[in-house]
Every structure is written in structure tokens, then in C-alpha cells.
Design a protein around this motif. Structure first.
Motif, PDB file in Angstrom:
ATOM      1  N   VAL A  17       0.842  -1.203   0.000  1.00  0.00           N
ATOM      2  CA  VAL A  17       0.000   0.000   0.000  1.00  0.00           C
ATOM      3  C   VAL A  17       0.876   1.252   0.000  1.00  0.00           C
ATOM      4  O   VAL A  17       0.655   2.189  -0.784  1.00  0.00           O
ATOM      5  CB  VAL A  17      -0.955  -0.014   1.214  1.00  0.00           C
ATOM      6  CG1 VAL A  17      -1.624   1.340   1.411  1.00  0.00           C
ATOM      7  CG2 VAL A  17      -2.006  -1.103   1.047  1.00  0.00           C
ATOM      8  N   LEU A  18       1.891   1.285   0.859  1.00  0.00           N
ATOM      9  CA  LEU A  18       2.760   2.462   0.918  1.00  0.00           C
ATOM     10  C   LEU A  18       3.598   2.615  -0.355  1.00  0.00           C
ATOM     11  O   LEU A  18       3.852   3.735  -0.794  1.00  0.00           O
ATOM     12  CB  LEU A  18       3.654   2.392   2.155  1.00  0.00           C
ATOM     13  CG  LEU A  18       2.918   2.580   3.485  1.00  0.00           C
ATOM     14  CD1 LEU A  18       3.863   2.354   4.658  1.00  0.00           C
ATOM     15  CD2 LEU A  18       2.276   3.951   3.567  1.00  0.00           C
ATOM     16  N   SER A  19       4.012   1.513  -0.946  1.00  0.00           N
ATOM     17  CA  SER A  19       4.764   1.586  -2.202  1.00  0.00           C
ATOM     18  C   SER A  19       3.883   2.102  -3.336  1.00  0.00           C
ATOM     19  O   SER A  19       4.349   2.878  -4.185  1.00  0.00           O
ATOM     20  CB  SER A  19       5.324   0.210  -2.570  1.00  0.00           C
ATOM     21  OG  SER A  19       6.293  -0.205  -1.642  1.00  0.00           O
ATOM     22  N   CYS A  20       2.620   1.688  -3.351  1.00  0.00           N
ATOM     23  CA  CYS A  20       1.684   2.213  -4.357  1.00  0.00           C
ATOM     24  C   CYS A  20       1.494   3.708  -4.155  1.00  0.00           C
ATOM     25  O   CYS A  20       1.500   4.477  -5.126  1.00  0.00           O
ATOM     26  CB  CYS A  20       0.345   1.487  -4.268  1.00  0.00           C
ATOM     27  SG  CYS A  20       0.385  -0.195  -4.891  1.00  0.00           S
ATOM     28  N   PHE A  21       1.331   4.130  -2.912  1.00  0.00           N
ATOM     29  CA  PHE A  21       1.176   5.559  -2.623  1.00  0.00           C
ATOM     30  C   PHE A  21       2.416   6.329  -3.053  1.00  0.00           C
ATOM     31  O   PHE A  21       2.314   7.392  -3.657  1.00  0.00           O
ATOM     32  CB  PHE A  21       0.894   5.755  -1.125  1.00  0.00           C
ATOM     33  CG  PHE A  21       0.652   7.179  -0.742  1.00  0.00           C
ATOM     34  CD1 PHE A  21      -0.503   7.825  -1.131  1.00  0.00           C
ATOM     35  CD2 PHE A  21       1.592   7.874  -0.001  1.00  0.00           C
ATOM     36  CE1 PHE A  21      -0.735   9.155  -0.789  1.00  0.00           C
ATOM     37  CE2 PHE A  21       1.379   9.194   0.341  1.00  0.00           C
ATOM     38  CZ  PHE A  21       0.214   9.838  -0.045  1.00  0.00           C
ATOM     39  N   VAL A  25       2.256   9.258  -5.868  1.00  0.00           N
ATOM     40  CA  VAL A  25       2.736  10.617  -5.590  1.00  0.00           C
ATOM     41  C   VAL A  25       3.819  10.995  -6.596  1.00  0.00           C
ATOM     42  O   VAL A  25       3.843  12.114  -7.119  1.00  0.00           O
ATOM     43  CB  VAL A  25       3.247  10.743  -4.139  1.00  0.00           C
ATOM     44  CG1 VAL A  25       3.990  12.052  -3.927  1.00  0.00           C
ATOM     45  CG2 VAL A  25       2.094  10.628  -3.160  1.00  0.00           C
ATOM     46  N   GLY A  26       4.710  10.056  -6.896  1.00  0.00           N
ATOM     47  CA  GLY A  26       5.756  10.310  -7.884  1.00  0.00           C
ATOM     48  C   GLY A  26       5.196  10.608  -9.256  1.00  0.00           C
ATOM     49  O   GLY A  26       5.654  11.534  -9.947  1.00  0.00           O
ATOM     50  N   VAL A  27       4.185   9.871  -9.689  1.00  0.00           N
ATOM     51  CA  VAL A  27       3.548  10.114 -10.982  1.00  0.00           C
ATOM     52  C   VAL A  27       2.884  11.486 -10.986  1.00  0.00           C
ATOM     53  O   VAL A  27       2.980  12.241 -11.967  1.00  0.00           O
ATOM     54  CB  VAL A  27       2.522   8.998 -11.296  1.00  0.00           C
ATOM     55  CG1 VAL A  27       1.632   9.370 -12.473  1.00  0.00           C
ATOM     56  CG2 VAL A  27       3.238   7.683 -11.570  1.00  0.00           C
ATOM     57  N   ALA A  41       8.924   6.135 -10.886  1.00  0.00           N
ATOM     58  CA  ALA A  41       7.527   6.268 -10.484  1.00  0.00           C
ATOM     59  C   ALA A  41       6.686   5.932 -11.703  1.00  0.00           C
ATOM     60  O   ALA A  41       6.837   6.544 -12.749  1.00  0.00           O
ATOM     61  CB  ALA A  41       7.233   7.681 -10.007  1.00  0.00           C
ATOM     62  N   SER A  42       5.827   4.922 -11.570  1.00  0.00           N
ATOM     63  CA  SER A  42       5.004   4.557 -12.721  1.00  0.00           C
ATOM     64  C   SER A  42       3.695   3.932 -12.274  1.00  0.00           C
ATOM     65  O   SER A  42       3.608   3.311 -11.212  1.00  0.00           O
ATOM     66  CB  SER A  42       5.751   3.576 -13.630  1.00  0.00           C
ATOM     67  OG  SER A  42       5.787   2.293 -13.066  1.00  0.00           O
ATOM     68  N   LEU A  43       2.687   4.114 -13.106  1.00  0.00           N
ATOM     69  CA  LEU A  43       1.398   3.484 -12.853  1.00  0.00           C
ATOM     70  C   LEU A  43       1.478   1.974 -13.065  1.00  0.00           C
ATOM     71  O   LEU A  43       0.756   1.217 -12.419  1.00  0.00           O
ATOM     72  CB  LEU A  43       0.329   4.097 -13.752  1.00  0.00           C
ATOM     73  CG  LEU A  43      -0.077   5.531 -13.404  1.00  0.00           C
ATOM     74  CD1 LEU A  43      -1.068   6.061 -14.422  1.00  0.00           C
ATOM     75  CD2 LEU A  43      -0.665   5.594 -12.015  1.00  0.00           C
ATOM     76  N   LEU A 105      11.195   1.828   3.899  1.00  0.00           N
ATOM     77  CA  LEU A 105       9.951   1.256   3.388  1.00  0.00           C
ATOM     78  C   LEU A 105      10.193  -0.115   2.774  1.00  0.00           C
ATOM     79  O   LEU A 105       9.488  -1.086   3.080  1.00  0.00           O
ATOM     80  CB  LEU A 105       9.330   2.199   2.351  1.00  0.00           C
ATOM     81  CG  LEU A 105       8.122   1.670   1.576  1.00  0.00           C
ATOM     82  CD1 LEU A 105       6.968   1.400   2.515  1.00  0.00           C
ATOM     83  CD2 LEU A 105       7.728   2.657   0.504  1.00  0.00           C
ATOM     84  N   ASN A 106      11.205  -0.228   1.932  1.00  0.00           N
ATOM     85  CA  ASN A 106      11.479  -1.504   1.286  1.00  0.00           C
ATOM     86  C   ASN A 106      12.093  -2.520   2.239  1.00  0.00           C
ATOM     87  O   ASN A 106      11.914  -3.721   2.059  1.00  0.00           O
ATOM     88  CB  ASN A 106      12.357  -1.282   0.058  1.00  0.00           C
ATOM     89  CG  ASN A 106      11.561  -0.671  -1.070  1.00  0.00           C
ATOM     90  OD1 ASN A 106      10.615  -1.264  -1.557  1.00  0.00           O
ATOM     91  ND2 ASN A 106      11.917   0.536  -1.460  1.00  0.00           N
TER      92      ASN A 106
END
Length: 134
Positions: A17-21, A25-27, A41-43, A105-106
Motif C-alpha cells: 500500500v505504501l509503495s503504491c502511494f 505521488v511520484g507520478v 515512479a510509474s502506474l 519502506l522496502n
């Protein structure tokens, strides 16, 4: 699902979830012509992580072997991001704090994956499977 698998699975889902966020944010920052939080950062990454998260939960309830395989994929991704944070140029992050934040995070995702794999392997090779919850 194994009782011992609940906390590692929660840690893994939290990491996803945090990695998706982080990626969303990066995108958004890239779309605003600003510097992203990290070098990538990518979708596409968001969709892959959401898919792996869904597979992880289903596998946790259905098949420990498949759970181990999905966890290995996630662990390798987290480990790759940690190693790249130390190998890539520091100017790819807005500040050193974001670089360290990505590593933390990772690292949480890597710890959750390794912990979950350990619990699963212990149960797969154990004679007792009484701790399995349906």
C-alpha cells in the motif's frame, strides 16, 4: 491461513500500500513538472503491486507454496530497490531523507516477506499443521 502468517502478511500488505502511494505521488509530481520522490515512479508498478498483493492474500488462505513464490517475487523487488538506493546517484532523490525513507519502506517489505516465507516453510515441512485457521 496460519496464525503465524497474519503479522508478516499484514506487514507485506502495508508495504504494498505504501509503495503504491509512493509511486502515485511520484507520478503526480512528474505530471506537475516536479521532481519525483525517487528514481522511478510509474502506474505500471502500481498495477503490478496491487495484483501481487491480491495474489498474496489469496495464496495465504489457499496455498502456502504459492504464497512463498509470490513472497519471493516481492522480496526480490524490495531487495532490488534497497540495493539501487545505495548504488544509484544521490541526485535522483529530492533529498537524502527520501532516499533513506525508501530504504526503510522496502526494508519493511523485505522483512515481512522473509518472515512470511520462514513461517510458511516451517509449516510446510512440519508434521503438525494444527495452527492452520480456515
Amino acid at each position: 491461513m496460519l496464525k503465524q502468517l497474519m503479522f508478516p502478511l499484514t506487514l507485506q500488505i502495508g508495504h504494498i500500500v505504501l509503495s503504491c502511494f509512493w509511486n502515485l505521488v511520484g507520478v503526480y509530481l512528474i505530471a506537475q513538472n516536479l521532481e519525483p520522490l525517487g528514481p522511478s515512479a510509474s502506474l505500471k508498478t502500481v498495477f503490478i503491486l496491487v495484483g501481487l498483493g491480491a495474489l498474496l492474500v489469496v495464496a495465504g488462505y489457499r496455498s502456502l507454496v504459492f504464497y512463498v513464490l509470490v513472497s519471493l517475487i516481492l522480496a526480490l523487488g524490495a531487495l532490488s530497490a534497497i540495493v539501487n538506493a545505495f548504488l544509484q546517484a544521490a541526485d535522483l532523490w529530492p533529498s537524502e531523507y527520501w532516499r533513506v525513507g525508501g530504504v526503510v519502506l522496502n526494508a519493511a517489505g523485505l522483512i515481512g516477506a522473509v518472515w512470511g516465507i520462514g513461517c510458511s516453510m516451517k509449516n510446510i515441512y512440519s508434521k503438525k499443521s494444527e495452527s492452520y485457521v480456515r
